[in-house]
Design a protein around this motif. Structure first.
Motif, PDB file in Angstrom:
ATOM      1  N   TRP A   1       3.441   4.395   3.639  1.00  0.00           N
ATOM      2  CA  TRP A   1       3.421   3.144   2.878  1.00  0.00           C
ATOM      3  C   TRP A   1       3.563   1.971   3.837  1.00  0.00           C
ATOM      4  O   TRP A   1       3.993   2.137   4.977  1.00  0.00           O
ATOM      5  CB  TRP A   1       4.580   3.120   1.873  1.00  0.00           C
ATOM      6  CG  TRP A   1       5.911   3.153   2.572  1.00  0.00           C
ATOM      7  CD1 TRP A   1       6.567   4.265   3.017  1.00  0.00           C
ATOM      8  CD2 TRP A   1       6.711   2.040   2.958  1.00  0.00           C
ATOM      9  NE1 TRP A   1       7.738   3.909   3.653  1.00  0.00           N
ATOM     10  CE2 TRP A   1       7.848   2.537   3.634  1.00  0.00           C
ATOM     11  CE3 TRP A   1       6.585   0.658   2.810  1.00  0.00           C
ATOM     12  CZ2 TRP A   1       8.853   1.718   4.134  1.00  0.00           C
ATOM     13  CZ3 TRP A   1       7.585  -0.155   3.316  1.00  0.00           C
ATOM     14  CH2 TRP A   1       8.702   0.382   3.972  1.00  0.00           C
TER      15      TRP A   1
ATOM     16  N   SER B   1      -0.865  -0.851  10.929  1.00  0.00           N
ATOM     17  CA  SER B   1      -1.229  -1.454   9.640  1.00  0.00           C
ATOM     18  C   SER B   1      -0.567  -2.816   9.474  1.00  0.00           C
ATOM     19  O   SER B   1      -1.183  -3.764   8.972  1.00  0.00           O
ATOM     20  CB  SER B   1      -0.824  -0.546   8.484  1.00  0.00           C
ATOM     21  OG  SER B   1      -1.462   0.706   8.563  1.00  0.00           O
TER      22      SER B   1
ATOM     23  N   HIS C   1       0.861  -1.182   0.000  1.00  0.00           N
ATOM     24  CA  HIS C   1       0.000   0.000   0.000  1.00  0.00           C
ATOM     25  C   HIS C   1       0.895   1.229   0.000  1.00  0.00           C
ATOM     26  O   HIS C   1       1.702   1.411   0.903  1.00  0.00           O
ATOM     27  CB  HIS C   1      -0.902   0.011   1.233  1.00  0.00           C
ATOM     28  CG  HIS C   1      -1.896  -1.091   1.233  1.00  0.00           C
ATOM     29  ND1 HIS C   1      -3.150  -0.937   0.713  1.00  0.00           N
ATOM     30  CD2 HIS C   1      -1.812  -2.372   1.649  1.00  0.00           C
ATOM     31  CE1 HIS C   1      -3.809  -2.078   0.819  1.00  0.00           C
ATOM     32  NE2 HIS C   1      -3.006  -2.969   1.389  1.00  0.00           N
TER      33      HIS C   1
ATOM     34  N   TYR D   1       0.754   5.460  -0.392  1.00  0.00           N
ATOM     35  CA  TYR D   1      -0.153   6.589  -0.297  1.00  0.00           C
ATOM     36  C   TYR D   1       0.551   7.821  -0.863  1.00  0.00           C
ATOM     37  O   TYR D   1       1.557   7.689  -1.554  1.00  0.00           O
ATOM     38  CB  TYR D   1      -0.603   6.769   1.157  1.00  0.00           C
ATOM     39  CG  TYR D   1      -1.255   5.505   1.703  1.00  0.00           C
ATOM     40  CD1 TYR D   1      -2.583   5.213   1.415  1.00  0.00           C
ATOM     41  CD2 TYR D   1      -0.533   4.593   2.468  1.00  0.00           C
ATOM     42  CE1 TYR D   1      -3.188   4.052   1.885  1.00  0.00           C
ATOM     43  CE2 TYR D   1      -1.133   3.429   2.951  1.00  0.00           C
ATOM     44  CZ  TYR D   1      -2.454   3.166   2.655  1.00  0.00           C
ATOM     45  OH  TYR D   1      -3.033   2.020   3.136  1.00  0.00           O
TER      46      TYR D   1
ATOM     47  N   THR E   1       4.066  -2.704   3.463  1.00  0.00           N
ATOM     48  CA  THR E   1       4.063  -3.919   2.657  1.00  0.00           C
ATOM     49  C   THR E   1       4.240  -5.131   3.563  1.00  0.00           C
ATOM     50  O   THR E   1       4.913  -5.043   4.594  1.00  0.00           O
ATOM     51  CB  THR E   1       5.173  -3.866   1.572  1.00  0.00           C
ATOM     52  OG1 THR E   1       5.079  -5.015   0.736  1.00  0.00           O
ATOM     53  CG2 THR E   1       6.562  -3.792   2.168  1.00  0.00           C
TER      54      THR E   1
END
Length: 98
Positions: free
Chosen positions: A64, A85, A56, A58, A66
């Motif tokens: 970001w 996240s 992801h 942004y 991963t």
């Protein structure tokens, strides 16, 4: 349940007197800046499972994250505001529920 509480309970459930001495999770920082998450899967209920890389990105260069598996290890990396996240991605993958 909050992801940090869930992660602590997941870790505790894996501890069997042996696993926690040679395996387990580690959270550290990276110099991008950001976070690195590594969770050894050997002997857990996720042993042998795989995850193709998910990423992801942004708008901001530090925004970001991963995650992927490699060598029976769940790995994640992300910007300084994405530790949650990474843990949420692990929970979703480990439980099969979003």
């Amino acid at each position: 349940m909050d992801v940090l509480d869930w992660f602590a309970r997941w870790y505790a459930a894996q501890c069997d007197g042996d696993w926690e001495h040679g395996f387990g999770p580690s959270i550290s920082t990276i110099d991008n800046p950001g976070w690195s998450l590594k969770i050894d899967l050997v002997g857990t209920d996720c042993d042998g499972r795989t995850l193709d890389r998910i990423t992801h990105n942004y708008e901001h260069e530090n925004d970001w994250w991963t995650c992927w598996t490699e060598g029976n290890v769940f790995r994640g990396a992300g910007g300084p505001l994405h530790l949650r996240s990474l843990l949420e991605a692990f929970r979703e993958w480990a439980t099969g529920t979003p």
